[in-house]
Design a protein around this motif. Structure first.
Motif, PDB file in Angstrom:
ATOM      1  N   LYS A 191       0.811  -1.207   0.000  1.00  0.00           N
ATOM      2  CA  LYS A 191       0.000   0.000   0.000  1.00  0.00           C
ATOM      3  C   LYS A 191       0.849   1.264   0.000  1.00  0.00           C
ATOM      4  O   LYS A 191       0.379   2.331  -0.366  1.00  0.00           O
ATOM      5  N   VAL A 231       1.588   3.549  -3.431  1.00  0.00           N
ATOM      6  CA  VAL A 231       0.473   4.216  -4.086  1.00  0.00           C
ATOM      7  C   VAL A 231       0.975   5.380  -4.913  1.00  0.00           C
ATOM      8  O   VAL A 231       1.930   6.065  -4.554  1.00  0.00           O
ATOM      9  N   ILE A 261      -4.161   0.592  -9.159  1.00  0.00           N
ATOM     10  CA  ILE A 261      -4.630  -0.092  -7.958  1.00  0.00           C
ATOM     11  C   ILE A 261      -5.485  -1.278  -8.378  1.00  0.00           C
ATOM     12  O   ILE A 261      -6.542  -1.108  -9.008  1.00  0.00           O
ATOM     13  N   VAL A 310      -0.862  -2.499  -5.312  1.00  0.00           N
ATOM     14  CA  VAL A 310      -0.372  -1.650  -6.388  1.00  0.00           C
ATOM     15  C   VAL A 310       0.208  -2.529  -7.488  1.00  0.00           C
ATOM     16  O   VAL A 310       1.009  -3.428  -7.206  1.00  0.00           O
TER      17      VAL A 310
END
Length: 459
Positions: free
Chosen positions: A401, A404, A444, A457
């Motif tokens: 995460k 991103v 995503i 990702v």
């Protein structure tokens, strides 16, 4: 497990046999703290941190010392330019160095001796060298008498003419021999200096390490001395001469290890070319673990060609490994040691390319595993092997995460997933697909499983 080390002194791979298995000693030449560290400076840190981890798995006590050079002509110049004491410069850049190397996953060494805290030890060692005929005073300088040490040149394998040329020695009328090098030099009032039997002055570069090793690791013999290949001559050659002669001919270090140079996009790194890459800047572009993996991708003794493509590939490899760990989040790791094939690769003179290949083999097996016990074992092996390489040290979900895109944050992603969950609950499949596709377009990827939605990702 038997570790094999390529010894620069003997030019051969040898089994590592410490003089005291209960107390293994390793000294690595550290930074001169007057500026940011570049990627070439980082390579020995990562290499010897990996060795430190491996040694610590086998031996109960490993004393790893990495010195800090905090008095030097470049430091003096930086301090004069800013109009501050040298301590202001060295404290600033030593703190940055520690932060940057920690970001690369390097464990702190056991000892970080500083030159300025060892002036008395340096003066005492120089005094002994003068007393036993291996050094002499001349016009406020003290020089080591190279012809007094018959084995000089053995480490580098250079002949006398090559050594004189390679050392770029100062031509001075007070030298007895052209190869003699400075142990102590006078300091004018505007430069840092300390009182000594030979007048106010400061130490030469080479004597500093010899004295710090003696003070912190003991007089006589240490197990491993390491550093970059550029230090073989004259620095390490001179260290051997000084320390051997200061300790009555005792062997200075049992093993000498040197890592290869780092080139940038197949070109030598230099200020004149303008291709010097600072770790501090690279950490703004990529995670520290990715930089570390890129540094471990070539065998430590070989030159490393640093490229943007190589750094991207290192990041992609870590993404794949962390996805494997994330897929094992429901498994409780049971294995506490890396597999034998992985350990054998590292024990073979730190063969990190082979060790990385073995790490991926563990991940591949984990991706195919279905049984709970097998998944738990492979997760443990993956984490144990990763630790020895200084990799996979972060929470897998946080890593995935954390990649991103800059125009999105985690809260925004979670809000969109919540909106999609609401749409799915009212069977608005068109809206559900729209949100999924919008997230995919921004890198995503969603996965619906067992009534829950997870995201990652895209690599």
């Amino acid at each position: 497990m038997q570790i094999q080390i390529y010894n620069t002194l003997t030019r051969s791979k040898e089994p590592f046999i410490p003089q005291d298995p209960q107390r293994v000693t390793m000294y690595v030449c550290g930074p001169t703290v007057y500026n940011y560290a570049h990627i070439g400076n980082a390579r020995p840190v990562v290499v010897f941190d990996t060795l430190y981890r491996l040694l610590g798995r086998i031996y109960p006590r490993v004393i790893y010392a990495r010195n800090v050079t905090d008095v030097d002509d470049k430091i003096n110049a930086a301090a004069q330019k800013e109009g501050v004491p040298i301590g202001t410069i060295t404290a600033r850049y030593h703190a940055v160095y520690r932060e940057d190397m920690s970001a690369l996953g390097a464990l702190p060494p056991v000892l970080e001796p500083k030159v300025t805290e060892h002036i008395d030890a340096i003066v005492a060692m120089i005094g002994r060298l003068i007393a036993n005929g291996h050094a002499y005073e001349a016009e406020g300088h003290v020089l080591f008498n190279v012809p007094s040490y018959a084995a000089y040149g053995r480490l580098s394998g250079r002949d006398r003419d090559e050594m004189i040329a390679g050392a770029r020695v100062e031509v001075a009328p007070y030298k007895r021999d052209a190869a003699d090098f400075v142990l102590w030099k006078p300091s004018p009032p505007d430069l840092p200096g300390w009182d000594s039997p030979w007048g106010r002055g400061r130490p030469g570069w080479h004597i500093e390490c010899s004295a710090m090793i003696e003070k912190n690791l003991g007089a006589g013999t240490i197990d491993i001395h390491g550093g970059g290949h550029d230090l073989v001559f004259p620095h390490h050659e001179n260290e051997i001469a000084q320390s051997t002669c200061a300790h009555g001919g005792a062997l200075f270090s049992r093993y000498w290890m040197h890592n290869g140079f780092v080139n940038i996009e197949a070109e030598k790194m230099s200020k004149s070319v303008g291709n010097v890459l600072l770790v501090h800047d690279l950490l703004k572009q990529a995670p520290g673990e990715a930089i570390r993996l890129a540094l471990l991708s070539a065998h430590y003794r070989q030159p490393l060609d640093w490229t943007e493509a190589g750094l991207r590939e290192a990041k992609a490899q870590l993404d794949r490994l962390y996805r494997t760990l994330d897929s094992l989040k429901d498994a409780e790791a049971t294995a506490s040691a890396a597999p034998e094939a992985f350990l054998a690769a590292l024990a073979d003179d730190l063969n990190t390319p082979k060790a990385l290949a073995e790490l991926h083999q563990i991940a591949n097996a984990a991706n195919k595993a279905t049984g709970a016990a097998e998944r738990a074992r492979l997760k443990g092996e993956l984490l144990a092997a990763g630790w020895l390489l200084g990799l996979l040290q972060q929470d897998a979900a946080a890593w995935l995460k954390g990649n991103v895109a800059a125009d999105m944050d985690v809260a925004e992603i979670e809000d969109l997933i919540a909106a999609r969950r609401t749409a799915r609950a009212r069977k608005d499949w068109a809206e559900s697909d729209r949100i999924r596709d919008a997230l995919a377009a921004r890198g995503i990827l969603l996965e619906d499983k067992a009534g829950e939605t997870t995201w990652r990702v895209a690599s």
